[in-house]
Write a protein that holds these residues in place. Structure first.
Motif: not given
Length: 70
Positions: A32-39, A41-47
């Motif tokens: 949930y935190s990664s999805g909401i805030n992004g991660l 060093g990765t391509g996962m951006i906030a939301k």
């Protein structure tokens, strides 16, 4: 879903049990935190770039992807 349907930027694809296993093992709160805030060093951006989405909507999307990828 743009990234998780295609695997863009290294995102685990929806339904890829092996690709999601290590992430799921870290627990839903981490996902949930990664999805909401992004991660960082990765391509996962906030939301996932959906800044109009609520935290609850992002968490529901995480639940959907986890359920489909176990």
């Amino acid at each position: 879903m743009a990234c998780h349907s295609t695997g863009a930027a290294g995102a685990p694809k929806l339904g890829d049990v092996a690709g999601w296993a290590d992430r799921i093992a870290k627990g839903l709160d981490k996902l949930y935190s990664s999805g909401i805030n992004g991660l960082s060093g990765t391509g996962m951006i906030a939301k996932g770039g959906c800044m109009n989405c609520s935290d609850e909507e992002v968490s529901a999307a995480v639940d959907y992807m986890v359920d489909a990828s176990q």
